[in-house]
Design a protein around this motif. Structure first.
Motif, PDB file in Angstrom:
ATOM      1  N   GLY A  70       0.786  -1.190   0.000  1.00  0.00           N
ATOM      2  CA  GLY A  70       0.000   0.000   0.000  1.00  0.00           C
ATOM      3  C   GLY A  70       0.836   1.265   0.000  1.00  0.00           C
ATOM      4  O   GLY A  70       1.246   1.762  -1.042  1.00  0.00           O
ATOM      5  N   ALA A  71       1.072   1.794   1.170  1.00  0.00           N
ATOM      6  CA  ALA A  71       1.733   3.099   1.302  1.00  0.00           C
ATOM      7  C   ALA A  71       3.210   3.029   0.898  1.00  0.00           C
ATOM      8  O   ALA A  71       3.727   3.965   0.286  1.00  0.00           O
ATOM      9  N   ARG A  72       3.858   1.936   1.221  1.00  0.00           N
ATOM     10  CA  ARG A  72       5.276   1.816   0.850  1.00  0.00           C
ATOM     11  C   ARG A  72       5.439   1.692  -0.651  1.00  0.00           C
ATOM     12  O   ARG A  72       6.388   2.219  -1.228  1.00  0.00           O
ATOM     13  N   ARG A  73       4.516   0.994  -1.284  1.00  0.00           N
ATOM     14  CA  ARG A  73       4.566   0.879  -2.737  1.00  0.00           C
ATOM     15  C   ARG A  73       4.396   2.251  -3.390  1.00  0.00           C
ATOM     16  O   ARG A  73       5.070   2.584  -4.359  1.00  0.00           O
ATOM     17  N   LYS A  74       3.497   3.063  -2.840  1.00  0.00           N
ATOM     18  CA  LYS A  74       3.315   4.428  -3.353  1.00  0.00           C
ATOM     19  C   LYS A  74       4.564   5.273  -3.121  1.00  0.00           C
ATOM     20  O   LYS A  74       4.945   6.076  -3.971  1.00  0.00           O
ATOM     21  N   LEU A  75       5.197   5.093  -1.975  1.00  0.00           N
ATOM     22  CA  LEU A  75       6.420   5.825  -1.675  1.00  0.00           C
ATOM     23  C   LEU A  75       7.536   5.462  -2.656  1.00  0.00           C
ATOM     24  O   LEU A  75       8.219   6.341  -3.192  1.00  0.00           O
ATOM     25  N   VAL A  76       7.692   4.173  -2.913  1.00  0.00           N
ATOM     26  CA  VAL A  76       8.703   3.723  -3.870  1.00  0.00           C
ATOM     27  C   VAL A  76       8.388   4.281  -5.252  1.00  0.00           C
ATOM     28  O   VAL A  76       9.284   4.726  -5.973  1.00  0.00           O
ATOM     29  N   ARG A  77       7.112   4.289  -5.612  1.00  0.00           N
ATOM     30  CA  ARG A  77       6.713   4.813  -6.915  1.00  0.00           C
ATOM     31  C   ARG A  77       7.018   6.307  -7.030  1.00  0.00           C
ATOM     32  O   ARG A  77       7.466   6.787  -8.075  1.00  0.00           O
ATOM     33  N   LYS A  78       6.783   7.068  -5.962  1.00  0.00           N
ATOM     34  CA  LYS A  78       7.088   8.500  -5.983  1.00  0.00           C
ATOM     35  C   LYS A  78       8.589   8.742  -6.094  1.00  0.00           C
ATOM     36  O   LYS A  78       9.032   9.645  -6.800  1.00  0.00           O
ATOM     37  N   LEU A  79       9.379   7.951  -5.388  1.00  0.00           N
ATOM     38  CA  LEU A  79      10.830   8.076  -5.507  1.00  0.00           C
ATOM     39  C   LEU A  79      11.293   7.711  -6.916  1.00  0.00           C
ATOM     40  O   LEU A  79      12.159   8.368  -7.486  1.00  0.00           O
ATOM     41  N   PHE A  80      10.697   6.673  -7.458  1.00  0.00           N
ATOM     42  CA  PHE A  80      11.057   6.219  -8.799  1.00  0.00           C
ATOM     43  C   PHE A  80      10.685   7.253  -9.862  1.00  0.00           C
ATOM     44  O   PHE A  80      11.405   7.413 -10.852  1.00  0.00           O
ATOM     45  N   ASP A  81       9.597   7.967  -9.662  1.00  0.00           N
ATOM     46  CA  ASP A  81       9.119   8.955 -10.636  1.00  0.00           C
ATOM     47  C   ASP A  81       9.773  10.315 -10.445  1.00  0.00           C
ATOM     48  O   ASP A  81       9.121  11.350 -10.616  1.00  0.00           O
ATOM     49  N   ALA A  82      11.039  10.331 -10.125  1.00  0.00           N
ATOM     50  CA  ALA A  82      11.772  11.592 -10.003  1.00  0.00           C
ATOM     51  C   ALA A  82      11.723  12.311 -11.349  1.00  0.00           C
ATOM     52  O   ALA A  82      11.751  11.671 -12.393  1.00  0.00           O
ATOM     53  N   PRO A  83      11.637  13.637 -11.330  1.00  0.00           N
ATOM     54  CA  PRO A  83      11.551  14.359 -12.607  1.00  0.00           C
ATOM     55  C   PRO A  83      12.779  14.130 -13.481  1.00  0.00           C
ATOM     56  O   PRO A  83      13.910  14.205 -13.009  1.00  0.00           O
ATOM     57  N   ARG A  84      12.533  13.826 -14.748  1.00  0.00           N
ATOM     58  CA  ARG A  84      13.655  13.495 -15.637  1.00  0.00           C
ATOM     59  C   ARG A  84      14.453  14.709 -16.061  1.00  0.00           C
ATOM     60  O   ARG A  84      15.567  14.582 -16.550  1.00  0.00           O
ATOM     61  N   ASN A  85      13.898  15.900 -15.906  1.00  0.00           N
ATOM     62  CA  ASN A  85      14.625  17.104 -16.314  1.00  0.00           C
ATOM     63  C   ASN A  85      15.213  17.864 -15.126  1.00  0.00           C
ATOM     64  O   ASN A  85      15.733  18.944 -15.286  1.00  0.00           O
ATOM     65  N   ALA A  86      15.147  17.292 -13.932  1.00  0.00           N
ATOM     66  CA  ALA A  86      15.720  17.928 -12.739  1.00  0.00           C
ATOM     67  C   ALA A  86      16.771  16.993 -12.136  1.00  0.00           C
ATOM     68  O   ALA A  86      16.586  16.416 -11.066  1.00  0.00           O
ATOM     69  N   LEU A  87      17.883  16.852 -12.836  1.00  0.00           N
ATOM     70  CA  LEU A  87      18.928  15.922 -12.400  1.00  0.00           C
ATOM     71  C   LEU A  87      19.588  16.354 -11.101  1.00  0.00           C
ATOM     72  O   LEU A  87      20.148  15.528 -10.382  1.00  0.00           O
ATOM     73  N   GLU A  88      19.508  17.645 -10.784  1.00  0.00           N
ATOM     74  CA  GLU A  88      20.139  18.128  -9.558  1.00  0.00           C
ATOM     75  C   GLU A  88      19.421  17.624  -8.304  1.00  0.00           C
ATOM     76  O   GLU A  88      19.969  17.676  -7.202  1.00  0.00           O
ATOM     77  N   LEU A  89      18.193  17.110  -8.456  1.00  0.00           N
ATOM     78  CA  LEU A  89      17.442  16.588  -7.313  1.00  0.00           C
ATOM     79  C   LEU A  89      17.765  15.129  -7.000  1.00  0.00           C
ATOM     80  O   LEU A  89      17.445  14.649  -5.915  1.00  0.00           O
ATOM     81  N   LEU A  90      18.384  14.423  -7.922  1.00  0.00           N
ATOM     82  CA  LEU A  90      18.610  12.992  -7.740  1.00  0.00           C
ATOM     83  C   LEU A  90      19.466  12.641  -6.525  1.00  0.00           C
ATOM     84  O   LEU A  90      19.177  11.646  -5.856  1.00  0.00           O
ATOM     85  N   PRO A  91      20.504  13.413  -6.166  1.00  0.00           N
ATOM     86  CA  PRO A  91      21.227  13.076  -4.931  1.00  0.00           C
ATOM     87  C   PRO A  91      20.331  13.144  -3.693  1.00  0.00           C
ATOM     88  O   PRO A  91      20.480  12.343  -2.770  1.00  0.00           O
ATOM     89  N   TYR A  92      19.392  14.060  -3.692  1.00  0.00           N
ATOM     90  CA  TYR A  92      18.473  14.174  -2.556  1.00  0.00           C
ATOM     91  C   TYR A  92      17.488  13.007  -2.529  1.00  0.00           C
ATOM     92  O   TYR A  92      17.177  12.480  -1.463  1.00  0.00           O
ATOM     93  N   TYR A  93      17.010  12.608  -3.684  1.00  0.00           N
ATOM     94  CA  TYR A  93      16.149  11.434  -3.755  1.00  0.00           C
ATOM     95  C   TYR A  93      16.910  10.202  -3.281  1.00  0.00           C
ATOM     96  O   TYR A  93      16.362   9.350  -2.583  1.00  0.00           O
ATOM     97  N   GLY A  94      18.173  10.095  -3.660  1.00  0.00           N
ATOM     98  CA  GLY A  94      18.993   8.974  -3.219  1.00  0.00           C
ATOM     99  C   GLY A  94      19.201   8.977  -1.718  1.00  0.00           C
ATOM    100  O   GLY A  94      19.137   7.931  -1.072  1.00  0.00           O
ATOM    101  N   ARG A  95      19.423  10.150  -1.158  1.00  0.00           N
ATOM    102  CA  ARG A  95      19.603  10.240   0.290  1.00  0.00           C
ATOM    103  C   ARG A  95      18.318   9.867   1.021  1.00  0.00           C
ATOM    104  O   ARG A  95      18.350   9.176   2.038  1.00  0.00           O
TER     105      ARG A  95
END
Length: 166
Positions: free
Chosen positions: A1-26
């Motif tokens: 349920g909620a964890r699957r949605k969380l993983v999906r939100k992390l996975f759907d990081a914006p493709r044109n905002a590469l500067e955010l990826l280190p924060y998503y990784g953290r």
């Protein structure tokens, strides 16, 4: 349920905002310490997308490929993704070292290459891959020189451009 949605939100990081990826990784690494299923689920999604995108050769998917490989690289640095996944992806790109695969290799090595090279468990494999990459680069540059030198004037664009890296 909620964890699957969380993983999906992390996975759907914006493709044109590469500067955010280190924060998503953290965020993924921090949450993965208390929720053990987030890291493997995110790894599976990114790995599946990586191989699906490698089969597509069109220009439209370039941003998605770069986002995916940079996100994988960030997650390797946070030890969410095992280095073997990145090595397998690099090997596959080096086997077909043309077009977007060159960009994918460059972005992966830029993102997590120094980490992999300095890690004792992956330094030998990274050095071997860099050696292969160096030999491929020399072969492509030599091929470019061979293709363009005899047929075109010095200021004309190359006639069979297959490698655009230095």
């Amino acid at each position: 349920g909620a964890r699957r949605k969380l993983v999906r939100k992390l996975f759907d990081a914006p493709r044109n905002a590469l500067e955010l990826l280190p924060y998503y990784g953290r965020i993924a690494a921090t949450l993965g310490q208390c929720m053990k299923d987030i890291g493997p689920a995110l790894t599976t999604l990114l790995d599946d997308e990586f191989y699906a995108l490698l089969t597509k050769k069109d220009q439209i998917n370039l941003e998605s490929k770069i986002r995916n490989c940079r996100f994988l690289g960030e997650l390797v640095k946070f030890k969410v993704v095992p280095p073997m996944i990145v090595f397998n992806g690099l090997k596959r790109c080096l086997d077909d070292f043309t077009h977007h695969n060159i960009d994918v290799v460059c972005h992966l090595l830029e993102c997590c290459g120094p980490f992999l090279y300095r890690s004792p468990e992956s330094s030998t494999r990274t050095a071997n891959l860099l050696d292969i990459l160096w030999r491929l680069k020399k072969a492509k540059v030599c091929m470019l020189t061979f293709c363009t030198a005899p047929r075109s004037p010095p200021l004309a664009p190359p006639t069979c451009w297959t490698f655009c890296g230095a």
